[in-house]
Design a protein around this motif. Structure first.
Motif, short mmCIF file in Angstrom:
data_model
loop_
_atom_site.label_atom_id
_atom_site.label_comp_id
_atom_site.label_asym_id
_atom_site.label_seq_id
_atom_site.Cartn_x
_atom_site.Cartn_y
_atom_site.Cartn_z
N LEU A 1 11.12 -13.10 11.98
CA LEU A 1 12.18 -13.74 11.22
C LEU A 1 13.45 -12.88 11.31
N PHE B 1 20.49 -22.47 13.57
CA PHE B 1 19.10 -22.16 13.23
C PHE B 1 18.23 -22.42 14.44
N GLU C 1 8.66 -17.94 15.43
CA GLU C 1 9.91 -17.18 15.40
C GLU C 1 11.02 -18.06 14.85
N ARG C 2 11.73 -17.51 13.88
CA ARG C 2 12.88 -18.20 13.30
C ARG C 2 14.07 -17.26 13.26
N LYS C 3 15.25 -17.83 13.55
CA LYS C 3 16.45 -17.01 13.57
C LYS C 3 17.64 -17.83 13.13
N TYR D 1 17.65 -12.99 10.29
CA TYR D 1 18.70 -13.76 9.62
C TYR D 1 19.73 -12.84 8.98
N SER E 1 7.70 -22.19 17.98
CA SER E 1 6.36 -21.95 17.46
C SER E 1 5.32 -22.43 18.47
N GLU F 1 14.24 -22.16 16.02
CA GLU F 1 12.81 -21.99 15.72
C GLU F 1 11.98 -22.29 16.96
N GLN G 1 16.36 -22.00 5.36
CA GLN G 1 15.93 -22.28 6.74
C GLN G 1 14.76 -21.37 7.12
N ILE G 2 14.85 -20.12 6.72
CA ILE G 2 13.81 -19.15 7.06
C ILE G 2 12.51 -19.45 6.32
#
Length: 224
Positions: A12, A96, A79-81, A14, A100, A98, A36-37
């Motif tokens: 993650l 945003f 993974e999220r950013k 951000y 997965s 993502e 969002q995260i």
């Protein structure tokens, strides 16, 4: 944060906004980012903290492992950013990202843009940023660029070329944001074409739309 456990991994990334010139704006922007995260993966809603998201992901992986004869399923990843793609005194654009993989044929990857007015704190739509009647001028500019990056002839039929647009006519979606180079309209995989064709990153230079952006929002460093 980057956390792994067994055959599962969560990453993650951000920003955290610490101050702003507008009272209350800091909370508005940080709430958007963290929402969002923390958006749930396996159910509707959001988790209370990023750590709860991570723990939930690993717990679901553990359940899947119990039902797998080899002792573990495929390597799971999430993974999220959230990135700031552009900011001036009036507007900020967030992107945003993502990706997965929870088993299956391939990972899933998506990008979404959101724009905020730094004066009012309001979330902005295209009609808020662009002049009235912008569609008439912007659509042919965008379609020309789309056909260029997708190697299509000016009069080539979109459906026959493999693209899915309503009524077989090119259109712009609402997934757009500002960058240092221009306005981006982003089409994710499956949205207008098969997964194997990937996403479409449609960048329109500011020089092409200088008369379509309302003065308060026009980037100070945009090339006119």
């Amino acid at each position: 944060s980057l956390t792994s456990k067994g055959y599962a991994k969560v990453k993650l990334t951000y920003p955290y906004i610490t101050e702003s010139t507008n009272f209350g704006l800091t909370d508005v922007l940080n709430t958007y980012v963290i929402d969002q995260i923390q958006n749930a993966v396996f159910r509707e809603g959001r988790y209370k903290t990023p750590q709860f998201l991570i723990e939930s992901f690993f717990a679901e992986y553990a359940k899947a492992a119990q039902n797998n004869p080899t002792g573990h399923p495929n390597f799971w990843t999430l993974e999220r950013k959230v990135d700031v793609t552009y900011m001036n005194t009036r507007i900020v654009s967030f992107m945003f990202f993502e990706t997965s993989y929870l088993g299956g044929a391939h990972p899933n990857t998506n990008y979404f843009f959101t724009n905020y007015d730094l004066v009012t704190g309001a979330k902005l739509q295209a009609k808020d940023i662009l002049v009235d009647g912008y569609e008439t001028k912007l659509l042919p500019i965008a379609e020309k660029e789309f056909r260029k990056i997708r190697n299509l002839k000016p009069d080539e039929d979109l459906k026959k070329a493999g693209f899915e647009f309503p009524d077989n006519k090119f259109h712009l979606n609402n997934n757009f944001g500002f960058t240092t180079d221009g306005i981006v309209f982003f089409y994710n995989a499956y949205e207008i074409a098969p997964y194997a064709w990937g996403h479409t990153n449609l960048l329109i230079p500011y020089s092409e739309v200088k008369d379509l952006i309302k003065a308060p929002f026009y980037p100070a460093d945009g090339k006119k």
